[in-house]
Scaffold this active site. Structure first.
Site, short mmCIF file in Angstrom:
data_model
loop_
_atom_site.label_atom_id
_atom_site.label_comp_id
_atom_site.label_asym_id
_atom_site.label_seq_id
_atom_site.Cartn_x
_atom_site.Cartn_y
_atom_site.Cartn_z
N PRO A 180 1.12 -1.17 0.25
CA PRO A 180 -0.40 -0.33 0.04
C PRO A 180 1.03 1.34 -0.22
CG PRO A 180 0.26 -0.65 2.30
CD PRO A 180 1.08 -1.94 0.98
N HIS A 181 0.51 2.55 -0.75
CA HIS A 181 1.29 3.27 -0.94
C HIS A 181 0.42 4.82 -0.61
CE1 HIS A 181 1.05 1.56 -5.15
NE2 HIS A 181 0.71 2.94 -5.15
N ALA A 182 0.85 6.20 0.13
CA ALA A 182 -0.20 6.95 0.38
C ALA A 182 1.04 8.25 -0.45
CB ALA A 182 -0.43 6.76 1.46
#
Length: 151
Positions: free
Chosen positions: A64-66
């Site tokens: 996951p990446h933000a």
């Protein structure tokens, strides 16, 4: 970047019951560590990205990446759950390890691409995946990720 990921950036034997719970936990940890200045905004950035398509890769791993204004410093946090979770993935199998990438909005085209590509390369290595799945030693996991980022 040999110490980019520290042992205390790795969370093992956690017990989350959903992808959302994992991402909320990671967002809160990012705020506590000074990676983010707003856990809620970071969580919303994760969820916006999740809405665009799978961040679950294969063999039980998710990335996951933000990317958001709330993220002050690039960072990587690792979450290892005690049981596999439902998480949309390329191989349609559950996830038990999330390697979360945090990227300041202004570095979206540089740091983000570098971290994502380095992490993707790591996840093609069976020895890396076996090490992470086979140990709860936070330092060993951090060292393996750092070695991959440094390559």
């Amino acid at each position: 970047m040999s110490d980019f990921v520290k042992a205390d950036d790795v969370f093992v034997n956690e017990h989350a019951t959903s992808r959302e719970e994992v991402l909320r936990f990671l967002s809160q940890q990012a705020e506590a560590k000074g990676i983010s200045n707003n856990a809620n905004a970071t969580y919303e950035a994760f969820m916006a990205r999740e809405g665009m398509g799978e961040t679950g890769m294969t063999d039980g791993f998710a990335v996951p990446h933000a990317k958001d204004e709330s993220i002050l410093n690039a960072g990587v946090l690792v979450f290892k759950n005690d049981t596999p979770l439902d998480w949309p993935s390329f191989d349609e199998k559950p996830i038990d390890v999330a390697i979360a990438l945090f990227v300041p909005a202004g570095e979206a085209g540089t740091t983000h691409i570098q971290l994502l590509s380095k992490t993707a390369v790591l996840l093609m290595k069976d020895d890396f995946k076996a090490l992470v799945h086979g140990t709860d030693d936070k330092q060993k996991i951090a060292d393996a990720i750092n070695a991959g980022i440094a390559e």
